[in-house]
Design an enzyme around this catalytic site. Structure first.
Site, PDB file in Angstrom:
ATOM      1  N   CYS A   1       0.663  27.336  -7.202  1.00 47.56           N
ATOM      2  CA  CYS A   1      -0.535  26.751  -7.807  1.00 47.56           C
ATOM      3  C   CYS A   1      -1.743  27.393  -7.134  1.00 47.56           C
ATOM      4  CB  CYS A   1      -0.583  25.237  -7.629  1.00 47.56           C
ATOM      5  SG  CYS A   1      -2.146  24.519  -8.244  1.00 47.56           S
TER       6      CYS A   1
ATOM      7  N   MET B   1      -5.570  27.712 -14.831  1.00 46.09           N
ATOM      8  CA  MET B   1      -4.806  27.749 -13.595  1.00 46.09           C
ATOM      9  C   MET B   1      -5.280  28.931 -12.752  1.00 46.09           C
ATOM     10  SD  MET B   1      -3.107  27.083 -16.559  1.00 46.09           S
ATOM     11  CE  MET B   1      -1.835  28.255 -16.966  1.00 46.09           C
TER      12      MET B   1
END
Length: 393
Positions: free
Chosen positions: A104, A317
């Site tokens: 992430c 993201m």
């Protein structure tokens, strides 16, 4: 029914970029959960509140979206010349599944501040005022990330005037450097696992689509938005409330995963929900973001919309941003063509919440494209710290 007291585990709830998650020091976890396996997954699922058939995470720390159903485990570095190991678990909302297949990028922003605040950085490296560079080993994908954290008065600076589209309030700017971010997983062992900048991707039930498949930042399948009936300026409701569109995009993801060699059978895609990502690209166009902010085509290079855990992401993201910047820098990819072609050391792209600028340095060596680094600015802050409580298994 068990009447045993709940487990009480030290934890920090943090926002990083446009995501938030529950951060743990590995050594604070119950012993069985300090290593990969069913015990660790079960603990993190219960912390987040999954699986939740109601899709609300009422009985956990999750926020019932892919951006808020995240967990992070930080440990002393296992690799020389690094400060910490960073392990990321993406928790499924409605199934008993934790995906460890990728990073992430947004929560990476918070890893630096967490490392400083939790004693992983020697005191002599922390100035009274200045910047601390935290060298992070991203354990999921085996990559180095530098997190440049501002410090004031010997403490992590969290407040500031840096604004990030997709985050409501301003904060201090944190610069991320992804070093050699190409992930060589899959067939071919290169940044473009098929060996091509653009492929004809056969997608059952959809047809044959032009696609750029890349493994920089995170494995990503780029397709032209117009090829599948979109403009590239969509906000979440236009896609997330359309079951047929979601099924089409999942079919593209599965076909891309197979073509990239990430999975061997279509059925394996269910156990790899976090990767690859699917992103829709389109030339720069005017649109209104989810906050009501008007985005002018002249202020951006292209529009990108990306899927995360089966839904359109509310912003972008961080890892997919690396993929976007890298693909844009390589002449001839769909991303590069959507940005007008030519060369791009950096791009400013439009996403549902606004815009984001990301830079990437690429080179062609022995006929193969490679990326040496990608850079972007994000922000992070502690939302709450203390203990999470979890019923015993």
């Amino acid at each position: 029914m068990s009447s045993l007291p709940q487990l009480r585990i030290p934890a920090t709830y943090m926002r990083g970029g446009t995501s938030k998650g529950v951060f743990f020091r590995r050594d604070d976890l119950p012993e069985a959960a300090r290593v990969a396996g069913a015990a660790r997954d079960a603990l993190l699922l219960r912390v987040i509140g999954s699986p939740d058939p109601y899709g609300k995470h009422t009985d956990g720390m999750g926020g019932a979206t892919s951006s808020t159903s995240k967990t992070v485990i930080i440990a002393a570095a296992s690799v020389p010349d690094h400060d910490v190991d960073y392990l990321y678990g993406q928790v499924s909302i409605d199934t008993a599944f934790v995906d460890w297949s990728g990073n992430c990028g947004n929560l990476t922003t918070a890893v630096g501040p967490f490392a400083i605040a939790n004693g992983f950085i020697p005191a002599e490296r922390i100035p009274q005022d200045g910047t601390v560079t935290v060298r992070v080993w991203q354990a999921n994908i085996g990559k180095t990330i530098l997190v440049h954290v501002p410090v004031r008065g010997g403490q992590v600076q969290e407040t500031g005037d840096f604004e990030l589209d997709g985050v409501t309030f301003p904060a201090a700017e944190i610069v991320l450097e992804f070093i050699d971010p190409s992930d060589d997983e899959g067939d071919g062992g290169s940044m473009f696992p098929t060996g091509n900048l653009v492929d004809d991707l056969d997608v059952p039930g959809v047809g044959t689509l032009k696609a750029t498949m890349i493994t920089a930042g995170i494995p990503t399948v780029f397709v032209n938005a117009t090829d599948i009936g979109f403009a590239g300026t969509e906000l979440q409701p236009a896609i997330n409330e359309d079951k047929a569109a979601l099924a089409k995009l999942e079919a593209i993801r599965v076909a891309g995963a197979l073509r990239m060699g990430l999975i061997r059978t279509a059925e394996e895609a269910a156990t790899r929900q976090h990767t690859p990502k699917v992103a829709l690209v389109a030339p720069a166009q005017d649109y209104t973001s989810s906050s009501g902010k008007r985005i002018d085509a002249g202020s951006i290079d292209l529009n990108v919309r990306a899927m995360s855990m089966g839904k359109l992401h509310h912003a972008m993201m961080g890892t997919a941003s690396v993929a976007i910047a890298t693909a844009a820098a390589v002449p001839g990819t769909l991303v590069n063509l959507a940005a007008g072609g030519g060369t791009h050391d950096a791009v400013n792209f439009g996403h549902p919440s606004g815009t984001l600028a990301v830079g990437a340095s690429v080179a062609r060596i022995d006929g193969q494209w490679t990326v040496t680094r990608a850079v972007m600015s994000r922000s992070a802050r502690v939302l709450m710290e203390g203990w999470v409580r979890v019923p015993p298994a």
